[in-house]
Design a protein around this motif. Structure first.
Motif, PDB file in Angstrom:
ATOM      1  N   ALA A  99       0.833  -1.206   0.000  1.00 46.98           N
ATOM      2  CA  ALA A  99       0.000   0.000   0.000  1.00 46.98           C
ATOM      3  C   ALA A  99       0.865   1.252   0.000  1.00 46.98           C
ATOM      4  CB  ALA A  99      -0.935  -0.010   1.214  1.00 46.98           C
ATOM      5  N   ALA A 100       1.907   1.261   0.835  1.00 42.76           N
ATOM      6  CA  ALA A 100       2.818   2.411   0.860  1.00 42.76           C
ATOM      7  C   ALA A 100       3.505   2.568  -0.492  1.00 42.76           C
ATOM      8  CB  ALA A 100       3.849   2.230   1.972  1.00 42.76           C
ATOM      9  N   GLY A 101       3.906   1.445  -1.093  1.00 45.65           N
ATOM     10  CA  GLY A 101       4.536   1.496  -2.412  1.00 45.65           C
ATOM     11  C   GLY A 101       3.588   1.992  -3.484  1.00 45.65           C
ATOM     12  N   ALA A 102       2.300   1.664  -3.354  1.00 45.38           N
ATOM     13  CA  ALA A 102       1.310   2.115  -4.333  1.00 45.38           C
ATOM     14  C   ALA A 102       1.184   3.634  -4.323  1.00 45.38           C
ATOM     15  CB  ALA A 102      -0.046   1.473  -4.033  1.00 45.38           C
ATOM     16  N   TYR A 103       1.096   4.214  -3.127  1.00 49.58           N
ATOM     17  CA  TYR A 103       0.980   5.669  -3.036  1.00 49.58           C
ATOM     18  C   TYR A 103       2.280   6.349  -3.469  1.00 49.58           C
ATOM     19  CZ  TYR A 103      -3.287   4.755  -0.420  1.00 49.58           C
ATOM     20  OH  TYR A 103      -4.535   4.335  -0.045  1.00 49.58           O
ATOM     21  N   LEU A 104       3.418   5.764  -3.068  1.00 50.06           N
ATOM     22  CA  LEU A 104       4.708   6.336  -3.467  1.00 50.06           C
ATOM     23  C   LEU A 104       4.869   6.294  -4.979  1.00 50.06           C
ATOM     24  CD1 LEU A 104       7.522   7.429  -2.726  1.00 50.06           C
ATOM     25  CD2 LEU A 104       8.297   5.054  -2.525  1.00 50.06           C
ATOM     26  N   MET A 105       4.457   5.200  -5.595  1.00 52.17           N
ATOM     27  CA  MET A 105       4.547   5.068  -7.049  1.00 52.17           C
ATOM     28  C   MET A 105       3.756   6.164  -7.742  1.00 52.17           C
ATOM     29  SD  MET A 105       3.122   1.965  -9.443  1.00 52.17           S
ATOM     30  CE  MET A 105       1.424   2.397  -9.072  1.00 52.17           C
ATOM     31  N   GLY A 106       2.543   6.438  -7.261  1.00 53.30           N
ATOM     32  CA  GLY A 106       1.717   7.469  -7.869  1.00 53.30           C
ATOM     33  C   GLY A 106       2.357   8.837  -7.790  1.00 53.30           C
ATOM     34  N   ILE A 107       2.917   9.171  -6.626  1.00 50.36           N
ATOM     35  CA  ILE A 107       3.540  10.485  -6.449  1.00 50.36           C
ATOM     36  C   ILE A 107       4.777  10.617  -7.332  1.00 50.36           C
ATOM     37  CG2 ILE A 107       4.749  11.963  -4.809  1.00 50.36           C
ATOM     38  CD1 ILE A 107       2.909  10.889  -2.639  1.00 50.36           C
ATOM     39  N   VAL A 108       5.632   9.585  -7.342  1.00 51.64           N
ATOM     40  CA  VAL A 108       6.862   9.640  -8.137  1.00 51.64           C
ATOM     41  C   VAL A 108       6.532   9.735  -9.627  1.00 51.64           C
ATOM     42  CG1 VAL A 108       8.919   8.345  -8.825  1.00 51.64           C
ATOM     43  CG2 VAL A 108       8.255   8.453  -6.417  1.00 51.64           C
ATOM     44  N   PHE A 109       5.551   8.959 -10.080  1.00 51.88           N
ATOM     45  CA  PHE A 109       5.176   9.004 -11.489  1.00 51.88           C
ATOM     46  C   PHE A 109       4.683  10.396 -11.880  1.00 51.88           C
ATOM     47  CE2 PHE A 109       1.815   8.690 -14.731  1.00 51.88           C
ATOM     48  CZ  PHE A 109       2.551   8.162 -15.783  1.00 51.88           C
ATOM     49  N   ILE A 110       3.859  10.988 -11.044  1.00 51.07           N
ATOM     50  CA  ILE A 110       3.304  12.304 -11.370  1.00 51.07           C
ATOM     51  C   ILE A 110       4.385  13.372 -11.372  1.00 51.07           C
ATOM     52  CG2 ILE A 110       1.837  14.138 -10.432  1.00 51.07           C
ATOM     53  CD1 ILE A 110      -0.187  11.974  -9.700  1.00 51.07           C
ATOM     54  N   LEU A 111       5.249  13.379 -10.350  1.00 51.80           N
ATOM     55  CA  LEU A 111       6.259  14.431 -10.250  1.00 51.80           C
ATOM     56  C   LEU A 111       7.382  14.263 -11.269  1.00 51.80           C
ATOM     57  CD1 LEU A 111       6.594  14.909  -6.380  1.00 51.80           C
ATOM     58  CD2 LEU A 111       5.222  16.223  -8.007  1.00 51.80           C
ATOM     59  N   SER A 112       7.709  13.023 -11.602  1.00 49.06           N
ATOM     60  CA  SER A 112       8.831  12.799 -12.518  1.00 49.06           C
ATOM     61  C   SER A 112       8.408  12.762 -13.976  1.00 49.06           C
ATOM     62  CB  SER A 112       9.551  11.497 -12.162  1.00 49.06           C
ATOM     63  OG  SER A 112       8.673  10.384 -12.321  1.00 49.06           O
ATOM     64  N   THR A 113       7.277  12.132 -14.265  1.00 49.50           N
ATOM     65  CA  THR A 113       6.854  11.932 -15.648  1.00 49.50           C
ATOM     66  C   THR A 113       5.836  12.963 -16.103  1.00 49.50           C
ATOM     67  OG1 THR A 113       7.253   9.546 -15.427  1.00 49.50           O
ATOM     68  CG2 THR A 113       5.883  10.276 -17.271  1.00 49.50           C
ATOM     69  N   VAL A 114       4.777  13.124 -15.326  1.00 49.48           N
ATOM     70  CA  VAL A 114       3.689  14.015 -15.753  1.00 49.48           C
ATOM     71  C   VAL A 114       4.146  15.467 -15.805  1.00 49.48           C
ATOM     72  CG1 VAL A 114       1.375  14.851 -15.196  1.00 49.48           C
ATOM     73  CG2 VAL A 114       1.953  12.437 -14.865  1.00 49.48           C
ATOM     74  N   VAL A 115       4.846  15.920 -14.760  1.00 49.38           N
ATOM     75  CA  VAL A 115       5.316  17.312 -14.743  1.00 49.38           C
ATOM     76  C   VAL A 115       6.307  17.557 -15.870  1.00 49.38           C
ATOM     77  CG1 VAL A 115       6.548  19.054 -13.393  1.00 49.38           C
ATOM     78  CG2 VAL A 115       4.876  17.576 -12.275  1.00 49.38           C
ATOM     79  N   THR A 116       7.177  16.586 -16.140  1.00 47.86           N
ATOM     80  CA  THR A 116       8.122  16.726 -17.246  1.00 47.86           C
ATOM     81  C   THR A 116       7.400  16.815 -18.579  1.00 47.86           C
ATOM     82  OG1 THR A 116       9.816  15.483 -16.040  1.00 47.86           O
ATOM     83  CG2 THR A 116      10.081  15.655 -18.423  1.00 47.86           C
ATOM     84  N   LEU A 117       6.392  15.962 -18.758  1.00 45.79           N
ATOM     85  CA  LEU A 117       5.628  15.945 -20.005  1.00 45.79           C
ATOM     86  C   LEU A 117       4.900  17.274 -20.227  1.00 45.79           C
ATOM     87  CD1 LEU A 117       4.583  14.166 -22.397  1.00 45.79           C
ATOM     88  CD2 LEU A 117       2.643  13.598 -20.928  1.00 45.79           C
ATOM     89  N   LEU A 118       4.167  17.714 -19.220  1.00 41.63           N
ATOM     90  CA  LEU A 118       3.426  18.964 -19.358  1.00 41.63           C
ATOM     91  C   LEU A 118       4.357  20.171 -19.380  1.00 41.63           C
ATOM     92  CD1 LEU A 118       0.398  18.245 -16.977  1.00 41.63           C
ATOM     93  CD2 LEU A 118       0.479  18.099 -19.470  1.00 41.63           C
ATOM     94  N   GLY A 119       5.479  20.074 -18.687  1.00 39.36           N
ATOM     95  CA  GLY A 119       6.453  21.159 -18.718  1.00 39.36           C
ATOM     96  C   GLY A 119       7.031  21.362 -20.102  1.00 39.36           C
ATOM     97  N   ASN A 120       7.340  20.259 -20.785  1.00 38.73           N
ATOM     98  CA  ASN A 120       7.829  20.366 -22.166  1.00 38.73           C
ATOM     99  C   ASN A 120       6.744  20.909 -23.090  1.00 38.73           C
ATOM    100  OD1 ASN A 120      10.388  19.387 -21.553  1.00 38.73           O
ATOM    101  ND2 ASN A 120       9.804  17.262 -21.917  1.00 38.73           N
ATOM    102  N   ASP A 121       5.520  20.460 -22.862  1.00 36.55           N
ATOM    103  CA  ASP A 121       4.416  20.890 -23.726  1.00 36.55           C
ATOM    104  C   ASP A 121       4.132  22.382 -23.589  1.00 36.55           C
ATOM    105  OD1 ASP A 121       4.142  18.365 -24.658  1.00 36.55           O
ATOM    106  OD2 ASP A 121       2.118  18.035 -23.914  1.00 36.55           O
ATOM    107  N   LEU A 122       3.989  22.836 -22.349  1.00 41.98           N
ATOM    108  CA  LEU A 122       3.543  24.199 -22.109  1.00 41.98           C
ATOM    109  C   LEU A 122       4.696  25.172 -21.891  1.00 41.98           C
ATOM    110  CD1 LEU A 122       0.573  23.331 -19.706  1.00 41.98           C
ATOM    111  CD2 LEU A 122       0.527  23.672 -22.178  1.00 41.98           C
ATOM    112  N   GLY A 123       5.737  24.696 -21.195  1.00 42.79           N
ATOM    113  CA  GLY A 123       6.877  25.579 -20.953  1.00 42.79           C
ATOM    114  C   GLY A 123       7.752  25.747 -22.176  1.00 42.79           C
ATOM    115  N   SER A 124       7.957  24.675 -22.916  1.00 42.95           N
ATOM    116  CA  SER A 124       8.800  24.724 -24.117  1.00 42.95           C
ATOM    117  C   SER A 124       7.989  24.846 -25.408  1.00 42.95           C
ATOM    118  CB  SER A 124       9.667  23.456 -24.191  1.00 42.95           C
ATOM    119  OG  SER A 124      10.461  23.323 -23.032  1.00 42.95           O
ATOM    120  N   LYS A 125       6.679  25.057 -25.268  1.00 45.94           N
ATOM    121  CA  LYS A 125       5.778  25.296 -26.412  1.00 45.94           C
ATOM    122  C   LYS A 125       5.656  24.115 -27.367  1.00 45.94           C
ATOM    123  CE  LYS A 125       5.531  29.467 -24.758  1.00 45.94           C
ATOM    124  NZ  LYS A 125       4.379  29.874 -23.910  1.00 45.94           N
TER     125      LYS A 125
END
Length: 270
Positions: A55-81
């Motif tokens: 259960a702890a790993g499940a929540y940790l996985m979600g946070i790490v995925f969002i902060l490492s992958t999702v933010v990078t993806l949207l950052g490239n899209d919106l920050g780098s146009k």
């Protein structure tokens, strides 16, 4: 609809191509092994320790995925146009945002399906080979609850990150605000619950601060998924209406945050 599905498909391929995503997948695959070995350090409640680790790993996985992958993806899209490559007629801004969101939801779902298989594998081993003394309360539904509650709570956090990234100006700013949101999202509700009892509020904080605490409690989603999992671990009867309402609350929160993201993104100067 076709453009949304195409963007979603591209998002899935792009996200799975990230090295950090593959590392997260490996983490999920080997997490049951770690949970099994770690539980051997305990004399009692061995199966419950395994479920707690998962259960702890499940929540940790979600946070790490969002902060490492999702933010990078949207950052490239919106920050780098990079989003200009998507926002060409007839694709609308809401199509782009929905496509990205649905694609990431699919990836998150796949991650939690892998985690569910691992949890159910531990449950199967416990039911087949462990003494009943070490697995009291554990059943097949326990593994489902671990993956299910973590899944929809991760989706609500994902929608918050979408809302943040639609108004933040760059990757660094997105990462700072997203990290702060993740911290508040997971930690602050526990703090609120600890001090929200009327007697505690009267003795510790002023009336004005108590009102602020109550308001923040309304703004944040109900983070009691871990309590539900704990109840199923110990064989405590839980009304499934409570489980349904908890999930519905998070899914409703997700819809509200995505609507805010649409409104902000439609007004954003690209």
């Amino acid at each position: 609809m076709k453009s949304i599905l195409e963007i979603a498909r591209f998002t899935i391929i792009e996200t799975l191509g990230y090295r950090v995503t593959r590392v997260i997948i490996l983490f999920v695959v080997f997490l049951p092994v770690f949970a099994f070995l770690f539980s051997k350090l305990f004399m009692l409640e061995v199966s419950k320790v395994q479920i707690d680790v998962m259960a702890a790993g499940a929540y940790l996985m979600g946070i790490v995925f969002i902060l490492s992958t999702v933010v990078t993806l949207l950052g490239n899209d919106l920050g780098s146009k990079v989003c200009y490559f998507f926002l060409t007629p007839p694709i609308r801004r809401q199509d782009y945002l929905l496509g990205r969101f649905f694609g990431l939801v699919v990836v998150v779902t796949l991650l939690y399906i892998v985690l569910l298989i691992g949890v159910e594998g531990l449950v199967w081993y416990s039911l087949e080979y462990e003494d009943p003394f070490y697995r009291h309360g554990i059943s097949w539904i326990t593994g489902v609850m671990v993956a299910w509650t973590a899944w929809y709570q991760t989706l609500s956090l994902l929608s918050v990150i979408f809302m943040i990234c639609t108004w933040a100006s760059g990757v660094a700013e997105m990462l700072v605000f997203s990290s702060s949101a993740a911290f508040i999202y997971w930690v602050f509700p526990a703090i609120l619950s600890a001090i929200q009892a009327k007697n505690d509020i009267d003795s510790i904080v002023s009336d004005k601060l108590a009102n602020i605490i109550e308001m923040l409690a309304w703004l944040l989603p109900d983070m009691t998924g871990g309590s539900l999992v704990l109840a199923f671990e110990h064989g405590i009867a839980v009304d499934y209406q409570v489980v349904f309402m908890h999930a519905a609350g998070h899914l409703g929160y997700t819809i509200i945050m995505m609507l805010l993201a649409f409104l902000i993104f439609m007004r954003r100067d690209l």
